[in-house]
Design an enzyme around this catalytic site. Sequence first.
Site, short mmCIF file in Angstrom:
data_model
loop_
_atom_site.label_atom_id
_atom_site.label_comp_id
_atom_site.label_asym_id
_atom_site.label_seq_id
_atom_site.Cartn_x
_atom_site.Cartn_y
_atom_site.Cartn_z
N GLU A 40 44.76 31.87 27.05
CA GLU A 40 45.82 32.84 27.64
C GLU A 40 47.26 32.75 27.03
O GLU A 40 47.62 31.74 27.11
CB GLU A 40 46.00 32.72 28.97
N LYS A 110 45.71 41.98 33.00
CA LYS A 110 45.43 40.89 33.91
C LYS A 110 45.87 41.73 35.49
O LYS A 110 46.84 42.12 35.52
CB LYS A 110 46.10 39.72 33.82
N CYS A 145 42.21 33.80 33.82
CA CYS A 145 42.80 32.96 34.58
C CYS A 145 42.99 32.97 36.29
O CYS A 145 41.90 32.86 36.56
CB CYS A 145 44.47 32.49 34.17
#
Length: 263
Positions: A40, A110, A145
């Site tokens: 990431e 995200k 994540c």
Amino acid sequence: MKIATLQLEIRDDETKQERIDRVDSLLDDVNDVDMVVLPEIWATGYFSFDKYTEEAEEINGPFAQHFSEKAKKMNCYIFAGSFVEKDEGRYYNTSIMFNQDGEVIGTYRKMHLFRYGSKEGEILTRGEEPTVIDTAFGKIGLTTCYDLRFPELYRAQVDLGAEIFLVTSAWPHQRLEHWNIFNVARALENQCYLVSCNCAGITQGVKLGGHSQIIDPFGTVIKRADEIETTIRADIDLSQIEKIRETFPQLKHRVIERGVCAQ
């Protein structure tokens, strides 16, 4: 399917371009794979919040163009991890997938931005939609994540046909036990393969957790990295997905589907 995940050490003394060049070199040693996965916001460094807007790029910018060429050169899928995308005055944590021809076949902004000791949620705008893409190896869900803490996202991806989850990450060592639990749980509860790629090293005073993983649909860890820069590889048998789902059909036994109790 032969898959590799490149667990990268984030070094604060490197520039963005130096880090991209180093990843290039590391990828040159990854041979005979169908897909490679990166972590990431690795090029800028996830915890380098002061560089987010300065180093942000459009979706078709130099970062994407570079990995388009790399995918063609390697003749494999590259999930290039995520970068800070700029679009019409807003910024996103956007991950991107290329096929063997260097074409962008999927992007994901995200959805769950991290705010605990992080400025991500202050600087960036969250994504609105889950992403599941078609590949020659089946349907793949892209996640990032902190998303791991939200099982409803992964269940939504299963409803869209996902068979493999890819997780690009910069998860801290401080919560390593949570990372290990969530990696296994998201694979097991959805009967999907899960491949995660985390960062390693110490950046901006934060120790990163490493422990990138490849997990099968029964929650068995096939490969798990330690805490240093490394590449892990595995051959995964995609026929196991259907076999496990038929032998132990837990997904068919759901009584709550998409927020409504099944009758």
